[in-house]
Design an enzyme around this catalytic site. Sequence first.
Site, short mmCIF file in Angstrom:
data_model
loop_
_atom_site.label_atom_id
_atom_site.label_comp_id
_atom_site.label_asym_id
_atom_site.label_seq_id
_atom_site.Cartn_x
_atom_site.Cartn_y
_atom_site.Cartn_z
N TYR A 146 0.86 -1.19 0.00
CA TYR A 146 0.00 0.00 0.00
C TYR A 146 0.89 1.23 0.00
O TYR A 146 1.85 1.31 0.76
CB TYR A 146 -0.89 0.00 1.25
CG TYR A 146 -1.79 1.21 1.39
CD1 TYR A 146 -2.82 1.43 0.48
CD2 TYR A 146 -1.63 2.11 2.44
CE1 TYR A 146 -3.67 2.53 0.62
CE2 TYR A 146 -2.47 3.22 2.58
CZ TYR A 146 -3.49 3.40 1.67
OH TYR A 146 -4.33 4.50 1.81
N ASP A 241 9.17 2.84 -0.15
CA ASP A 241 8.10 3.43 0.66
C ASP A 241 8.34 2.98 2.10
O ASP A 241 8.01 1.87 2.48
CB ASP A 241 6.73 2.99 0.15
CG ASP A 241 5.60 3.63 0.96
OD1 ASP A 241 5.89 4.19 2.04
OD2 ASP A 241 4.44 3.55 0.52
N LYS A 274 4.26 8.58 9.04
CA LYS A 274 4.00 7.96 10.34
C LYS A 274 4.98 8.40 11.45
O LYS A 274 4.77 9.46 12.01
CB LYS A 274 3.89 6.45 10.18
CG LYS A 274 2.69 6.12 9.25
CD LYS A 274 2.21 4.69 9.23
CE LYS A 274 0.87 4.60 8.53
NZ LYS A 274 0.87 4.00 7.21
C1 LIG Z 1 0.25 4.44 5.90
C2 LIG Z 1 0.99 4.22 4.64
C3 LIG Z 1 0.88 5.11 3.55
C4 LIG Z 1 -0.10 6.23 3.53
O1 LIG Z 1 0.12 7.18 4.50
P1 LIG Z 1 -1.09 8.16 4.94
O2 LIG Z 1 -0.45 9.10 5.89
O3 LIG Z 1 -2.12 7.26 5.56
O4 LIG Z 1 -1.60 8.81 3.72
C5 LIG Z 1 1.71 4.91 2.47
N1 LIG Z 1 2.58 3.90 2.43
C6 LIG Z 1 2.70 3.01 3.44
C7 LIG Z 1 3.69 1.91 3.34
C8 LIG Z 1 1.89 3.13 4.57
O5 LIG Z 1 1.98 2.23 5.55
#
Ligand SMILES: *Cc1c(COP(=O)(O)O)cnc(C)c1O
Length: 436
Positions: A146, A241, A274
């Site tokens: 994601y 990511d 995060k």
């Molecule tokens: C949480 C998450 C996102 C999205 O971040 P948001 O602040 O919720 O938009 C993107 N990539 C990864 C791997 C994530 O865990």
Amino acid sequence: MTPSTDLNLALFERAKRVIPGGVNSPVRAFKAVGGTPRFIKRAQGAYFWDANDQRYIDYIGSWGPMILGHGHPAVVEAVQSAVLEGFSFGAPTEREVELAEEILKIIPSMDMVRLVSSGTEAAMSAIRLARGATGRSKLIKFEGCYHGHADALLVKAGSGLATFGNATSAGVPAEVVQHTIVLEYNNIEQLEEAFVLHGRELACLMIEPIAGNMNFVRASVPFMKRCRELCTDYGALLVFDEVMVGFRVALGGAQSVYAKLIPGFEPDMTVMGKVIGGGMPLAAFGAKRDVMEQMAPLGKVYQAGTLSGNPVATACGLATLREIQKPGFYECLAAKTQTLTRGLQAAADAQGVPFCTDSEGGMFGFFLFNTLPQNYATVMTTDNARFNTLFHGLLDRGVYIAPALYEAGFVSGAHTDEDIVASISAAGEVFKLLSK
Ligand SMILES: *Cc1c(COP(=O)(O)O)cnc(C)c1O
């Protein structure tokens, strides 16, 4: 608790009238596991309390950001004093520079970063930059990873490698995802085929190096090595990511974990979120100078944000980053997490329940299988009913894990040995139910 006295239920009914599904992010609705979502009133340390004043040991930590636990005194103090100085200026501040310097000190693969407000925004901007910098359109992502909800990333695999992916959301036109190629995680053969077919048109390959959005699945070392080699050979950018794993699996993120296993390893671009906000809306993306200088106002890739680098969020993020750099923080966090996963494993083994688990730093996953899955399709063969029994069994015993079988778990610096022991003991009782 009867329905008439359940304040979570009352709030959920009220919320559903004014907010779609009663929630502002879908997984909060408990749709996969059933039951009433807990409306959280307050949190402290490793705990939060719901509308009924029921206490839970928190293993989601806001999906990762709360690595110090809730209400850490140094973070609260930094936020309080920032608030008094002003909420938002729409002009640059020293604190943004400090935070950028701090991030670059911790993650040496980047020369520059840009601060934004959410992981979605960071991933979306990183892709625009990769496309702008390479002059190419296509990108590779992996099933089960994601990267936020930007249109081009809401895609699942099509019928074959020569075809493009299908949007996973209504409202995303096929034309918008036509440049996104979706591959199976940890499948080297498919990766190689995709580069042969599309390599010269690829702007980037985006990956969750340790995937936390399909519970907890590591990219194998040979697979990661091949991702790096192929990106280099074909001139595509390797984008990590690290929104979830950055500052979470290790101070230097997943890239520092792979750098120990693959000599000289570095991604070309890193997406963060995060933990860097410590619970406030803050995210970032960064790369080497030549790539980052393609961004406006220096270059031709446009990107902006009214609240980007927000002074309160940056204060929260900076205070968090300073705390996690204190000696021994990650050693202690990883040891605690391993005590938890080993205890869960032993409790499941004692009841003969198929179970396996993995962790890195303060992040963990577990599966109701005998062996760790390598890709999304295998993760999704989990028996839903059994997972739901485990989830609700733990919830009833005051232990809050992610309400979906494809999400990871998080331990914070505030979890005590007693919390871990209590959680394992609660799990032992639930495994007994699952063994029948
Ligand atoms: C949480 C998450 C996102 C999205 O971040 P948001 O602040 O919720 O938009 C993107 N990539 C990864 C791997 C994530 O865990």
